[in-house]
Design a protein around this motif. Sequence first.
Motif, PDB file in Angstrom:
ATOM      1  N   GLU A   1       0.832  -1.210   0.000  1.00 29.22           N
ATOM      2  CA  GLU A   1       0.000   0.000   0.000  1.00 29.22           C
ATOM      3  C   GLU A   1       0.869   1.264   0.000  1.00 29.22           C
ATOM      4  OE1 GLU A   1      -3.424   1.578   2.965  1.00 29.22           O
ATOM      5  OE2 GLU A   1      -3.486  -0.571   2.485  1.00 29.22           O
ATOM      6  N   ARG A   2       1.929   1.262   0.799  1.00 32.75           N
ATOM      7  CA  ARG A   2       2.824   2.420   0.875  1.00 32.75           C
ATOM      8  C   ARG A   2       3.552   2.626  -0.449  1.00 32.75           C
ATOM      9  NH1 ARG A   2       2.996   6.935   3.728  1.00 32.75           N
ATOM     10  NH2 ARG A   2       3.344   5.989   5.746  1.00 32.75           N
ATOM     11  N   GLU A   3       3.976   1.541  -1.092  1.00 34.47           N
ATOM     12  CA  GLU A   3       4.650   1.664  -2.387  1.00 34.47           C
ATOM     13  C   GLU A   3       3.719   2.256  -3.438  1.00 34.47           C
ATOM     14  OE1 GLU A   3       7.823  -2.018  -1.739  1.00 34.47           O
ATOM     15  OE2 GLU A   3       5.941  -2.378  -2.791  1.00 34.47           O
ATOM     16  N   VAL A   4       2.457   1.912  -3.377  1.00 32.06           N
ATOM     17  CA  VAL A   4       1.489   2.502  -4.316  1.00 32.06           C
ATOM     18  C   VAL A   4       1.380   3.999  -4.059  1.00 32.06           C
ATOM     19  CG1 VAL A   4      -0.941   2.566  -5.005  1.00 32.06           C
ATOM     20  CG2 VAL A   4       0.195   0.363  -4.674  1.00 32.06           C
ATOM     21  N   GLU A   5       1.371   4.407  -2.799  1.00 31.30           N
ATOM     22  CA  GLU A   5       1.325   5.839  -2.479  1.00 31.30           C
ATOM     23  C   GLU A   5       2.551   6.553  -3.052  1.00 31.30           C
ATOM     24  OE1 GLU A   5      -0.706   6.682   1.731  1.00 31.30           O
ATOM     25  OE2 GLU A   5       0.925   5.189   1.855  1.00 31.30           O
TER      26      GLU A   5
ATOM     27  N   GLY B   1       5.464  13.462 -10.662  1.00 22.16           N
ATOM     28  CA  GLY B   1       6.720  14.158 -10.914  1.00 22.16           C
ATOM     29  C   GLY B   1       7.444  14.633  -9.674  1.00 22.16           C
ATOM     30  N   LEU B   2       7.001  14.212  -8.488  1.00 23.49           N
ATOM     31  CA  LEU B   2       7.654  14.642  -7.260  1.00 23.49           C
ATOM     32  C   LEU B   2       8.994  13.938  -7.084  1.00 23.49           C
ATOM     33  CD1 LEU B   2       4.674  15.545  -6.775  1.00 23.49           C
ATOM     34  CD2 LEU B   2       5.075  15.094  -4.376  1.00 23.49           C
ATOM     35  N   ASN B   3       9.944  14.646  -6.477  1.00 22.81           N
ATOM     36  CA  ASN B   3      11.239  14.032  -6.172  1.00 22.81           C
ATOM     37  C   ASN B   3      11.169  13.397  -4.791  1.00 22.81           C
ATOM     38  OD1 ASN B   3      11.697  16.034  -4.203  1.00 22.81           O
ATOM     39  ND2 ASN B   3      12.678  17.382  -5.703  1.00 22.81           N
ATOM     40  N   ASN B   4      12.240  12.695  -4.407  1.00 21.00           N
ATOM     41  CA  ASN B   4      12.244  11.980  -3.131  1.00 21.00           C
ATOM     42  C   ASN B   4      12.017  12.906  -1.938  1.00 21.00           C
ATOM     43  OD1 ASN B   4      12.729   9.704  -4.607  1.00 21.00           O
ATOM     44  ND2 ASN B   4      14.813   9.388  -3.886  1.00 21.00           N
ATOM     45  N   THR B   5      12.596  14.104  -1.979  1.00 19.60           N
ATOM     46  CA  THR B   5      12.436  15.056  -0.880  1.00 19.60           C
ATOM     47  C   THR B   5      10.975  15.444  -0.716  1.00 19.60           C
ATOM     48  OG1 THR B   5      14.653  15.913  -1.337  1.00 19.60           O
ATOM     49  CG2 THR B   5      13.206  17.292   0.021  1.00 19.60           C
ATOM     50  N   ASP B   6      10.315  15.748  -1.825  1.00 15.39           N
ATOM     51  CA  ASP B   6       8.900  16.142  -1.774  1.00 15.39           C
ATOM     52  C   ASP B   6       8.014  14.982  -1.329  1.00 15.39           C
ATOM     53  OD1 ASP B   6       9.611  18.673  -2.623  1.00 15.39           O
ATOM     54  OD2 ASP B   6       9.254  18.219  -4.745  1.00 15.39           O
ATOM     55  N   ILE B   7       8.318  13.782  -1.813  1.00 12.23           N
ATOM     56  CA  ILE B   7       7.537  12.603  -1.424  1.00 12.23           C
ATOM     57  C   ILE B   7       7.692  12.365   0.076  1.00 12.23           C
ATOM     58  CG2 ILE B   7       7.328  10.092  -1.660  1.00 12.23           C
ATOM     59  CD1 ILE B   7       8.206  10.484  -4.633  1.00 12.23           C
ATOM     60  N   ALA B   8       8.922  12.479   0.575  1.00 10.26           N
ATOM     61  CA  ALA B   8       9.178  12.286   2.004  1.00 10.26           C
ATOM     62  C   ALA B   8       8.366  13.278   2.832  1.00 10.26           C
ATOM     63  CB  ALA B   8      10.669  12.434   2.294  1.00 10.26           C
TER      64      ALA B   8
ATOM     65  N   LEU C   1       4.542  12.372   2.730  1.00 10.40           N
ATOM     66  CA  LEU C   1       4.161  11.139   3.424  1.00 10.40           C
ATOM     67  C   LEU C   1       4.748  11.049   4.836  1.00 10.40           C
ATOM     68  CD1 LEU C   1       4.491   8.562   0.482  1.00 10.40           C
ATOM     69  CD2 LEU C   1       2.441   9.729   1.312  1.00 10.40           C
ATOM     70  N   TYR C   2       5.440  12.121   5.273  1.00  7.64           N
ATOM     71  CA  TYR C   2       6.040  12.148   6.603  1.00  7.64           C
ATOM     72  C   TYR C   2       7.006  10.976   6.801  1.00  7.64           C
ATOM     73  CZ  TYR C   2       2.223  15.426   7.194  1.00  7.64           C
ATOM     74  OH  TYR C   2       1.342  16.470   7.010  1.00  7.64           O
ATOM     75  N   LEU C   3       7.880  10.811   5.817  1.00 11.27           N
ATOM     76  CA  LEU C   3       8.888   9.762   5.844  1.00 11.27           C
ATOM     77  C   LEU C   3      10.270  10.391   5.698  1.00 11.27           C
ATOM     78  CD1 LEU C   3       7.245   7.270   3.288  1.00 11.27           C
ATOM     79  CD2 LEU C   3       7.262   7.047   5.786  1.00 11.27           C
ATOM     80  N   SER C   4      11.312   9.630   6.001  1.00 10.05           N
ATOM     81  CA  SER C   4      12.665  10.109   5.732  1.00 10.05           C
ATOM     82  C   SER C   4      12.955   9.900   4.246  1.00 10.05           C
ATOM     83  CB  SER C   4      13.686   9.357   6.583  1.00 10.05           C
ATOM     84  OG  SER C   4      13.840   8.035   6.098  1.00 10.05           O
ATOM     85  N   GLU C   5      13.914  10.662   3.730  1.00  6.23           N
ATOM     86  CA  GLU C   5      14.291  10.481   2.320  1.00  6.23           C
ATOM     87  C   GLU C   5      14.849   9.084   2.084  1.00  6.23           C
ATOM     88  OE1 GLU C   5      16.262  13.602   0.001  1.00  6.23           O
ATOM     89  OE2 GLU C   5      15.907  14.921   1.736  1.00  6.23           O
ATOM     90  N   GLY C   6      15.560   8.547   3.059  1.00  4.93           N
ATOM     91  CA  GLY C   6      16.107   7.195   2.935  1.00  4.93           C
ATOM     92  C   GLY C   6      15.011   6.152   2.788  1.00  4.93           C
ATOM     93  N   THR C   7      13.937   6.320   3.543  1.00  3.58           N
ATOM     94  CA  THR C   7      12.804   5.392   3.439  1.00  3.58           C
ATOM     95  C   THR C   7      12.158   5.505   2.066  1.00  3.58           C
ATOM     96  OG1 THR C   7      12.424   5.508   5.822  1.00  3.58           O
ATOM     97  CG2 THR C   7      10.580   4.752   4.456  1.00  3.58           C
ATOM     98  N   VAL C   8      12.035   6.723   1.575  1.00  5.46           N
ATOM     99  CA  VAL C   8      11.458   6.921   0.235  1.00  5.46           C
ATOM    100  C   VAL C   8      12.356   6.259  -0.803  1.00  5.46           C
ATOM    101  CG1 VAL C   8      10.851   8.618  -1.539  1.00  5.46           C
ATOM    102  CG2 VAL C   8      10.188   9.006   0.848  1.00  5.46           C
TER     103      VAL C   8
END
Length: 125
Positions: free
Chosen positions: A79-83, A91-98, A101-108
């Motif tokens: 489910e999280r991977e689909v998000e 078109g979001l980058n890892n920083t924006d996705i983090a 979704l309130y995640l760390s960039e490493g988790t993204v």
Amino acid sequence: MPDAEAAEYDDDEWVLDAIRAGATGYLLKDTPRAQVVQAVRGTVAGKSFVDPLVAGKVLNEVAHRPTRSATLLTDKLTEREVEVLRLLAQGLNNTDIAARLYLSEGTVRNHVSAIFAKLNVADRT
């Protein structure tokens, strides 16, 4: 009735393979020259042409093909991977996705790597 040689080229798999490969039309080798010219001109104008001898087979194949789930590829994902994938598609980058979704960039990054592996893709494009 078409001759045996022409029937060779209206085989279902030839037609379907050509269409799957991106063909916008399919004519048999014994198609009259005027019809070939008309088909080429029509194709340039964005039209598609399928010889009437094979059109029924194509329609029959499409009509009787089992329906596929629109989420077939995403069924492999959590489910999280689909998000994460939805945000990647926007078109979001890892920083924006983090941040979203309130995640760390490493988790993204880990989720993105898992998505690529599960979907067998090399990169975001």
